[in-house]
Design a protein around this motif. Structure first.
Motif, PDB file in Angstrom:
ATOM      1  N   ALA A 144       0.830  -1.203   0.000  1.00  0.00           N
ATOM      2  CA  ALA A 144       0.000   0.000   0.000  1.00  0.00           C
ATOM      3  C   ALA A 144       0.860   1.247   0.000  1.00  0.00           C
ATOM      4  N   ARG A 145       0.450   2.235  -0.766  1.00  0.00           N
ATOM      5  CA  ARG A 145       1.181   3.493  -0.846  1.00  0.00           C
ATOM      6  C   ARG A 145       0.541   4.591   0.004  1.00  0.00           C
ATOM      7  N   PHE A 146      -0.658   4.318   0.514  1.00  0.00           N
ATOM      8  CA  PHE A 146      -1.359   5.309   1.323  1.00  0.00           C
ATOM      9  C   PHE A 146      -1.914   4.627   2.566  1.00  0.00           C
ATOM     10  N   THR A 147      -1.881   5.343   3.667  1.00  0.00           N
ATOM     11  CA  THR A 147      -2.494   4.835   4.893  1.00  0.00           C
ATOM     12  C   THR A 147      -3.955   5.272   4.931  1.00  0.00           C
ATOM     13  N   THR A 148      -4.692   4.690   5.857  1.00  0.00           N
ATOM     14  CA  THR A 148      -6.097   5.060   6.029  1.00  0.00           C
ATOM     15  C   THR A 148      -6.279   6.080   7.153  1.00  0.00           C
ATOM     16  N   GLU A 149      -5.193   6.599   7.674  1.00  0.00           N
ATOM     17  CA  GLU A 149      -5.278   7.520   8.808  1.00  0.00           C
ATOM     18  C   GLU A 149      -5.779   8.889   8.381  1.00  0.00           C
ATOM     19  N   VAL A 150      -6.611   9.470   9.221  1.00  0.00           N
ATOM     20  CA  VAL A 150      -7.058  10.846   9.025  1.00  0.00           C
ATOM     21  C   VAL A 150      -6.973  11.559  10.372  1.00  0.00           C
ATOM     22  N   SER A 151      -6.773  12.853  10.346  1.00  0.00           N
ATOM     23  CA  SER A 151      -6.662  13.609  11.587  1.00  0.00           C
ATOM     24  C   SER A 151      -8.031  13.809  12.214  1.00  0.00           C
ATOM     25  N   ALA A 152      -8.034  14.027  13.511  1.00  0.00           N
ATOM     26  CA  ALA A 152      -9.292  14.259  14.228  1.00  0.00           C
ATOM     27  C   ALA A 152      -9.982  15.514  13.708  1.00  0.00           C
ATOM     28  N   GLY A 153      -9.190  16.523  13.372  1.00  0.00           N
ATOM     29  CA  GLY A 153      -9.783  17.771  12.889  1.00  0.00           C
ATOM     30  C   GLY A 153     -10.491  17.597  11.566  1.00  0.00           C
ATOM     31  N   ALA A 154      -9.846  16.881  10.638  1.00  0.00           N
ATOM     32  CA  ALA A 154     -10.471  16.652   9.333  1.00  0.00           C
ATOM     33  C   ALA A 154     -11.720  15.795   9.478  1.00  0.00           C
ATOM     34  N   LEU A 155     -11.652  14.792  10.374  1.00  0.00           N
ATOM     35  CA  LEU A 155     -12.802  13.913  10.576  1.00  0.00           C
ATOM     36  C   LEU A 155     -13.970  14.671  11.185  1.00  0.00           C
ATOM     37  N   ASP A 156     -13.692  15.532  12.161  1.00  0.00           N
ATOM     38  CA  ASP A 156     -14.762  16.332  12.765  1.00  0.00           C
ATOM     39  C   ASP A 156     -15.410  17.244  11.727  1.00  0.00           C
ATOM     40  N   ALA A 157     -14.563  17.836  10.866  1.00  0.00           N
ATOM     41  CA  ALA A 157     -15.099  18.726   9.836  1.00  0.00           C
ATOM     42  C   ALA A 157     -15.990  17.950   8.861  1.00  0.00           C
ATOM     43  N   ALA A 158     -15.557  16.760   8.479  1.00  0.00           N
ATOM     44  CA  ALA A 158     -16.348  15.953   7.548  1.00  0.00           C
ATOM     45  C   ALA A 158     -17.658  15.520   8.191  1.00  0.00           C
ATOM     46  N   ARG A 159     -17.584  15.122   9.453  1.00  0.00           N
ATOM     47  CA  ARG A 159     -18.817  14.725  10.143  1.00  0.00           C
ATOM     48  C   ARG A 159     -19.775  15.909  10.250  1.00  0.00           C
ATOM     49  N   GLY A 160     -19.229  17.074  10.500  1.00  0.00           N
ATOM     50  CA  GLY A 160     -20.080  18.252  10.588  1.00  0.00           C
ATOM     51  C   GLY A 160     -20.749  18.571   9.272  1.00  0.00           C
ATOM     52  N   GLU A 161     -19.991  18.439   8.178  1.00  0.00           N
ATOM     53  CA  GLU A 161     -20.550  18.719   6.855  1.00  0.00           C
ATOM     54  C   GLU A 161     -21.608  17.700   6.476  1.00  0.00           C
ATOM     55  N   LEU A 162     -21.282  16.419   6.658  1.00  0.00           N
ATOM     56  CA  LEU A 162     -22.228  15.373   6.278  1.00  0.00           C
ATOM     57  C   LEU A 162     -23.413  15.293   7.226  1.00  0.00           C
ATOM     58  N   GLY A 163     -23.196  15.718   8.462  1.00  0.00           N
ATOM     59  CA  GLY A 163     -24.267  15.667   9.447  1.00  0.00           C
ATOM     60  C   GLY A 163     -25.179  16.873   9.427  1.00  0.00           C
ATOM     61  N   ARG A 164     -24.858  17.856   8.575  1.00  0.00           N
ATOM     62  CA  ARG A 164     -25.708  19.044   8.503  1.00  0.00           C
ATOM     63  C   ARG A 164     -27.015  18.672   7.828  1.00  0.00           C
ATOM     64  N   PRO A 165     -28.118  18.736   8.524  1.00  0.00           N
ATOM     65  CA  PRO A 165     -29.391  18.297   7.937  1.00  0.00           C
ATOM     66  C   PRO A 165     -30.078  19.409   7.154  1.00  0.00           C
ATOM     67  N   GLY A 166     -30.969  19.004   6.286  1.00  0.00           N
ATOM     68  CA  GLY A 166     -31.828  19.978   5.618  1.00  0.00           C
ATOM     69  C   GLY A 166     -31.651  20.043   4.121  1.00  0.00           C
ATOM     70  N   VAL A 167     -32.726  19.737   3.396  1.00  0.00           N
ATOM     71  CA  VAL A 167     -32.781  19.825   1.943  1.00  0.00           C
ATOM     72  C   VAL A 167     -34.085  20.515   1.579  1.00  0.00           C
TER      73      VAL A 167
END
Length: 735
Positions: free
Chosen positions: A498-521
């Motif tokens: 493998a040339r890439f790890t699956t690790e992500v930082s806590a900050g990036a993960l929190d930001a992604a969760r916040g974006e994906l968790g934003r409700p409303g359409v």
């Protein structure tokens, strides 16, 4: 011209095409074999070669040589506008005059025809949809067939319904082939055809061995050139990440580490929008490219990627074929395509002119639900096909799609696809004004359709195996394409590590969760009744009066997105047990209501809605629940919780007129759905009295909306009973 002279002339054209000195460019042996077959022997050829091999060089070089010999222009049937634009640019480099006829340049069609008649065009690129346009088919196509010096069918796997990207418009090529003068060469090309698709395409194009070509210089035996499908520049890998947030976070942190510029594929339009927005928030230069992107915006996005002004296009399969950027450095898939063959084609966009390109698959748990949805759009059952043929046969004039749709239980896109297949089979014909039945005998090939469905299921299993295999990934893909020379590549993550790890930082993960968790359409209300309702006994037509419309509503999320869609799909699936609404869903709905109240069309807003709109700005004064056949407890509990939290009364529940649960309203198309809904809903006396006494708009609560017609019919009832406004609130929308 002797063969050595012809070869020298061919290499000279290639030099102009690729922009190299004459002594530096030389055709591959199979390229030359195809060109020799077309030009010297006027044969028909099928070329199945990997992406980047140089299939376009074959037809451009053959065109130049044939035109030098006095042949007519080359006609190339090409499936995508992006592919056409690339091909026109490539032709110009070789001194070949190329023009196009497609849906994006209708204002140029007459000029192009004039130039063709004057002999000023060497190559005409035509979209397959044009082949079944009545005027084009009856007036332009015969002229083209008579004048054509070479017919090229690009991305020829689209002809076969055994393949991954069947397009019925391509089947119309049989008509053009039949009209070609004797001895006119034909070239079909594709990079993504296994043995079964190759045989089917060869048969349909008349390029199978033993087919009589006829004419001077013709050959009775066709040429099929099939080469190895290894892509030595591609390094394949799979990253198994826990959820959509981890995948988004990984991409945000690793995008700049990927070589050059590239493509990020998503499975849905909604996901493409989500990913684009999130990456832009993290200061990545990306653009979205989907089937819903306007043509001008598509061209701009293509130009930005070609010029490396963006790091990536976030695209659906709308960019699946033909986009030509030789130095494309990576392809990343957020979600698995349903077919290894489709996957091979899409990753083939990368590494065509560079020594190394990264190809990464980030599969998601939502993938299979999306596969099932697209599989549901397959060729309709026989009773629906027969019904359509009966309606056309009974009509005294051609029927347009809007006129036909109310009388059959098929959505517009699926109905049109079916009619195109029936047209090729001779059962119907597209004419000016619509479609007519021919009266010719037609049989429903149930065995073939079932086989195709099984083939799709096998492809999905293979795609799951690709993601989990510990063997060579390139070898796996090549074997799926029946490449007899498949062998371990030595480059993929399983071969070389493998040339890439699956690790992500806590900050990036929190930001992604916040974006994906934003409700409303936002849920747009229906404003026009479908065409043709009076013909099926429903006395509704034209614009829905503003005083009968719902206001723009809200949904918690889309079933097709990778944020709330992943939470809502299992909750709303046909297999899910009915029960009280979960607390996390209630909390998210409260957030949606709060944001809605503060928005431009909310009840906390002081700004009026657009002129003539029924948008309500007053605070809702009560909650009304929709009836539900499948999830009554979910809808009831959701309505009660909203009323309790919002300190509003639950005014009641809309009922079915016969007092029985919904027996199943068809979701086939708008007209059929409205026919089933006509008179089906009613307001219990207590609810009607409450609405008459209410002094403001009401929230109309349901679990799901697809077409929007149930909400529209219910809103009309509620407004008629005195509701000042209707604000639809649902958990999910299909789109």
């Amino acid at each position: 011209m002797t063969d050595p002279d012809l070869r020298a002339a061919a290499d000279a054209v290639l030099s102009r095409l690729v922009g190299e000195p004459a002594e530096g460019a030389r055709l591959r042996e199979d390229q030359w074999r195809a060109i020799e077959a077309l030009v010297a022997h006027r044969r028909r050829a099928l070329v199945v070669q990997r992406t980047g091999w140089g299939k376009s060089a074959v037809y451009f070089v053959a065109t130049a040589l044939l035109r030098h010999q006095g042949s007519g222009p080359t006609v190339i049937v090409s499936p995508l506008l992006a592919l056409m634009r690339n091909q026109v640019a490539a032709a110009e480099r070789a001194g070949i005059r190329a023009r196009t006829i497609n849906s994006a340049n209708t204002e140029e069609w007459e000029t192009v025809r004039t130039e063709m008649s004057a002999g000023e065009v060497d190559v005409l690129l035509v979209s397959p949809e044009r082949l079944n346009n009545p005027e084009f088919r009856d007036q332009v196509l015969p002229e083209l067939a008579a004048a054509t010096g070479l017919l090229v069918v690009d991305e020829a796997h689209c002809i076969s319904d055994w393949g991954h990207d069947f397009r019925p418009d391509y089947r119309r090529l049989r008509t053009m082939l039949a009209g070609l003068p004797p001895g006119v060469p034909v070239l079909a090309t594709t990079a993504t055809a296994n043995a079964r698709v190759t045989a089917d395409v060869a048969e349909q194009l008349g390029t199978g061995a033993g087919v009589e070509q006829g004419g001077a210089g013709g050959s009775a035996e066709a040429l099929v050139l099939r080469g190895p499908l290894d892509r030595e520049s591609l390094s394949l890998g799979v990253l198994q990440l826990p959820d959509a947030a981890h995948r988004m976070a990984w991409l945000a942190e690793h995008l700049e580490k990927l070589p050059g510029s590239g493509i990020i594929y998503t499975l849905t339009v909604a996901a493409a929008g989500e990913v684009t927005a999130f990456l832009r928030q993290h200061r990545h230069a990306v653009a979205s490219y989907t089937g819903q992107t306007e043509n001008a915006d598509r061209e701009a996005a293509e130009g930005d990627l070609l010029a490396n002004r963006v790091k990536a296009l976030v695209a659906t399969s709308a960019l699946g074929m033909g986009f030509d950027k030789p130095d494309l450095g990576f392809v990343v898939h957020l979600g698995s395509p349903s077919s290894p063959i489709a996957y091979y084609q899409q990753v083939g966009r990368a590494g065509r002119g560079v020594e190394h390109a990264e190809v990464l698959l980030l599969p998601g748990r939502e993938d299979e639900a999306i596969w099932r949805y697209f599989a549901s759009l397959a060729f309709p059952p026989e009773d629906q096909v027969r019904r359509t043929l009966d309606v056309l046969a009974a009509a005294d004039r051609p029927m347009s799609l809007p006129a036909l749709e109310p009388q059959v239980e098929l959505r517009r896109s699926r109905l049109e696809m079916m009619l195109k297949v029936l047209d090729v089979d001779g059962a119907v014909r597209r004419v000016k004004g619509g479609w007519t039945a021919t009266g010719q005998p037609w049989s429903y090939d149930a065995e073939r359709y079932a086989w195709v469905a099984r083939q799709r299921e096998a492809e999905q299993r293979a795609m799951r195996e690709y993601a989990s295999t510990d063997g060579c990934r390139m070898e796996f893909l090549r074997r799926q394409l029946d490449d007899e020379e498949a062998a371990p590549c030595g480059r993929c993550d399983n071969c070389a590590g493998a040339r890439f790890t699956t690790e992500v930082s806590a900050g990036a993960l929190d930001a992604a969760r916040g974006e994906l968790g934003r409700p409303g359409v936002r849920v747009e209300p229906r404003k026009m009744w479908p065409t043709g309702l009076p013909a099926i006994g429903v006395d509704l037509k034209g614009r829905i009066p503003a005083e009968q419309q719902a206001a723009p509503g809200r949904a918690l999320g889309r079933l097709s997105d990778i944020g709330w869609g992943n939470r809502l799909r299992p909750l709303l699936s046909p297999q899910a047990a009915d029960g009280p609404v979960p607390d996390d869903v209630v909390n998210a709905v409260v957030t949606v209501l709060s944001d809605w109240a503060k928005g431009p069309d909310g009840w906390a807003s002081t700004a009026p809605g657009p002129e003539g709109s029924p948008e309500a700005v007053a605070r809702p004064v009560g909650v009304v629940a929709m009836p539900s056949r499948t999830r009554p407890e979910l809808v009831r509990s959701l309505s009660e919780r909203i009323a309790e939290i919002g300190r509003m009364p639950l005014l009641g529940t809309v009922a079915y007129a016969d007092g029985q649960p919904d027996t199943g309203v068809p979701r086939s198309n708008s007209a059929q759905r409205l026919r089933a809904l006509d008179g089906a809903l009613t307001l219990p006396p207590q609810l009607g009295q409450a609405l008459a006494e209410a002094d403001g708009p009401v929230l109309l609560v349901d679990d799901f909306t697809d077409t929007g017609w149930t909400l529209a019919v219910a809103a009309r009832l509620l407004r008629g009973a005195g509701a000042a406004g209707v604000l639809p609130l649902v958990l999910a929308v299909q789109g």
